[in-house]
Design an enzyme around this catalytic site. Sequence first.
Site, PDB file in Angstrom:
ATOM      1  N   HIS A 261       0.855  -1.189   0.000  1.00  0.00           N
ATOM      2  CA  HIS A 261       0.000   0.000   0.000  1.00  0.00           C
ATOM      3  C   HIS A 261       0.890   1.237   0.000  1.00  0.00           C
ATOM      4  CE1 HIS A 261       0.500  -0.533   4.443  1.00  0.00           C
ATOM      5  NE2 HIS A 261       0.439   0.795   4.479  1.00  0.00           N
TER       6      HIS A 261
ATOM      7  N   HIS B 207      -6.792  -0.814   6.840  1.00  0.00           N
ATOM      8  CA  HIS B 207      -5.756   0.152   7.213  1.00  0.00           C
ATOM      9  C   HIS B 207      -5.708   1.295   6.202  1.00  0.00           C
ATOM     10  CE1 HIS B 207      -1.956   1.737   8.655  1.00  0.00           C
ATOM     11  NE2 HIS B 207      -1.436   1.577   7.450  1.00  0.00           N
TER      12      HIS B 207
END
Length: 255
Positions: free
Chosen positions: A107, A170
């Site tokens: 990410h 997240h």
Amino acid sequence: MIHSQSQRMRVLFALAGLLFIPFFVQAQARPMLAVTPLNDQVYVHTTYGIYGKTPFPSNGLIIKTTDGVVLVDTGWDTDTNTDNTRQLLQWVSNNLHQPVRLCIVTHAHEDRVGGISELRKAGIRVISTPLTARKSVALGFQAPDGILPNDTTFSIGQEPIRCFFPGEGHTNDNIVVWLPNQQILYGGCLIKSVAAFGMGNLADANLNQWAGSIQTLMKQFGGARIVVPGHQDWGDSKSMEHTLQLLAKHAAAKK
């Protein structure tokens, strides 16, 4: 010559302050790279960034195949300092004596993409999803090649590697990496270590969907032998259940 008690005390306090500074600086320095084998093919690389003014560990994977090395996530670096990823590449060269063929980033936060520029200088391809590629540029980092769909499996050196997006948590772009031959799940920052007492950085989190994304992981990879979170200690699949418990605790505290 110091003529009075008060003058002597001022000098002593000044000297004590000078002596204290180096120890304070040393305490805040980032520890060096650590590499821990999970088996004879897969290693956890741990680098450190500063979180809350304190050095904090960040995990990634080193996967040894018959056709070179695959990294999962860069070292925890910034747009101006890529020392951690440089140390990581040097460790691979010194210890595995194989080229790094590829890096998968999970990410767009600096503990995952911060070292892309260092990898690119070494001629290493970096890949992720299109969303992570766009977000990396927005954060001031070089973009990975945004080629990964939400669920795909490919092989390097006869080692199958599955990249899977279970849903937001997240971040809205967090993917996980599954090694079916090894029964190892790299959960990244979507999964919290059993050593974690809180949810950590929630700046880009989707708290409404996070638990559902973890439940998807549990259905897909609940039998994982080893689960590696993005930070702190790793272990078995209990970390997924622990993440659900932390989410429930966080939600209850907000009521």
